[in-house]
Design an enzyme around this catalytic site. Structure first.
Site, short mmCIF file in Angstrom:
data_model
loop_
_atom_site.label_atom_id
_atom_site.label_comp_id
_atom_site.label_asym_id
_atom_site.label_seq_id
_atom_site.Cartn_x
_atom_site.Cartn_y
_atom_site.Cartn_z
CG HIS A 187 -3.61 -5.78 -7.89
ND1 HIS A 187 -4.74 -5.40 -7.21
CD2 HIS A 187 -2.96 -6.65 -7.08
CE1 HIS A 187 -4.78 -6.01 -6.04
NE2 HIS A 187 -3.71 -6.76 -5.93
CB SER B 111 0.76 -6.64 -5.42
OG SER B 111 -0.03 -7.41 -6.31
CB THR C 88 6.83 -20.62 -17.60
OG1 THR C 88 6.89 -22.03 -17.81
CG2 THR C 88 7.17 -19.89 -18.89
CD GLN D 296 -3.04 -0.94 0.18
OE1 GLN D 296 -3.20 0.13 -0.41
NE2 GLN D 296 -3.80 -1.99 -0.08
CB CYS E 121 -7.78 -9.89 1.58
SG CYS E 121 -7.09 -9.66 -0.07
#
Length: 379
Positions: free
Chosen positions: A198, A196, A234, A178, A320
């Site tokens: 997003h 992260s 990958t 954040q 979450c």
């Protein structure tokens, strides 16, 4: 539509999406393949990793790509505890942490690890003296977020990092999910940190853990060759390159964006204080991107859905969190279950416009009046 739930996720910037699409089209090879398409992809992967390292002022070998901050947090916590279990099994954290911190720690407690929660002061900052008193010879990890997702309190992770230099056996992890793009952080004395994409206008499904070179961890995902020995799979090259693009954009004009959002914040908070049934949970140590408040005598979910009907989007807690649970962050700060069970969160962006704020304030007032009018009629 007025979107004020940026702490949950941010929209993808066009430049970032364009980068993702271009890499998908122009670099089809697996960067671990030996043929020329693989080599071409590998070269871009190395170039991009170096670029991210420069932006974060770390070494390229210290970057571990993950699916997002939840995986990064799990990898940091479990990875350190499993690797250094012979040093001890004591962990220190706070009750302001995201569920992706608390859940892996709870898992480790079931395996015989011990956790202590450091106290927070009335402004939400951790009590440094209490933290120091909790540190032991067998403390192997301290994990504290830079900015918590519900109240927006910014911890002095730089000062905590300096304190922990006196405890070389103890590693320091910071969840920066954040914080990136909102405040500047000095990572010098932080052993590991998570982020992260997003949360700063990148794509979902890509994040990273920075693990300083001296730190060893046990991988969570074992398998074939990848970008690092600490996380198999990958390499998702289009996501990696798009993360670099999003990060570069996020780190531009941080101070200017902060000042702009602060002005929006003040306008909203000034209006909220006019209502006698609203209690502001955000403190002077909260960054302006988050406004947390409790709405007395109305269920938070009821209010969120009433706003949604007007095409205005806010949240009740972290996305979450368990829907029927009280806000653990507000509970830790206020020790008031009524406040913790009726929290609402407005989260802002430098992309939020003054017009959107004006619409929000009008809709907010309409919903408040309608809900309490109905409530009075029922009584």
């Amino acid at each position: 539509m007025v979107y004020l739930d940026y702490s949950a996720t941010t929209p993808v910037k066009k430049e970032v999406l364009d980068t993702f699409v271009k890499v998908c089209n122009d670099y089809p090879g697996n960067s671990n393949s030996m043929h020329k398409l693989g080599i071409k992809s590998h070269e871009l992967e190395v170039y991009t990793t170096n670029k991210i390292a420069d932006l974060l002022k770390v070494k390229p070998c210290e970057i571990i790509y993950t699916s997002g901050a939840s995986e990064s947090n799990n990898l940091a916590i479990k990875g350190v505890c499993f690797k250094y279990k012979n040093r001890g099994k004591h962990i220190i954290t706070t009750r302001l942490e995201h569920s992706s911190i608390i859940a892996p720690i709870s898992y480790l407690v079931n395996l015989g690890y011990e956790v202590d929660f450091v106290n927070v002061n009335s402004d939400g900052l951790i009590d440094i003296k209490h933290l120091k008193s909790l540190l032991r010879d067998d403390t192997i990890l301290v994990t504290i977020n830079a900015v918590d997702s519900e109240i927006g309190i910014r911890q002095d992770v730089e000062a905590i990092g300096k304190l922990l230099l006196e405890y070389p056996k103890c590693l320091f992890h910071v969840d920066c999910t954040q914080a990136i793009g909102k405040v500047n952080i000095d990572f010098t004395n932080i052993d590991m940190f998570s982020l992260s994409a997003h949360k700063f206008y990148g794509l979902k499904g890509i994040g990273l853990l920075v693990k300083k070179e001296k730190v060893l961890i046990e991988p969570l995902i074992h398998g074939g060759k990848s970008t690092t020995v600490y996380r198999s799979g990958t390499p998702p090259l289009p996501l990696i390159v798009s993360l670099a693009k999003a990060l570069k954009l996020a780190l531009q004009d941080v101070l200017e964006h902060y000042d702009y959002v602060e002005r929006l914040n003040k306008k909203i908070v000034t209006k909220l204080k006019e209502y006698d049934n609203i209690f502001i949970n955000s403190t002077s140590k909260s960054i302006p991107y988050v406004i947390n408040f409790s709405l007395k005598r109305v269920k938070a979910e009821t209010f969120v859905h009433a706003m949604e009907m007007k095409d205005v989007y806010i949240s009740s807690k972290s996305a979450c969190s368990t829907s029927d649970a009280v806000s653990k962050s507000v509970m830790a700060l206020t020790n008031d279950e009524d406040l913790a069970s009726s929290t609402l969160r407005i989260s802002l962006s430098h992309m939020t416009t003054c017009k959107e704020i004006n619409i929000f304030l009008q809709v907010f007032d309409d919903v408040m009046n309608n809900l309490f009018e109905v409530r009075n009629e029922n009584n």
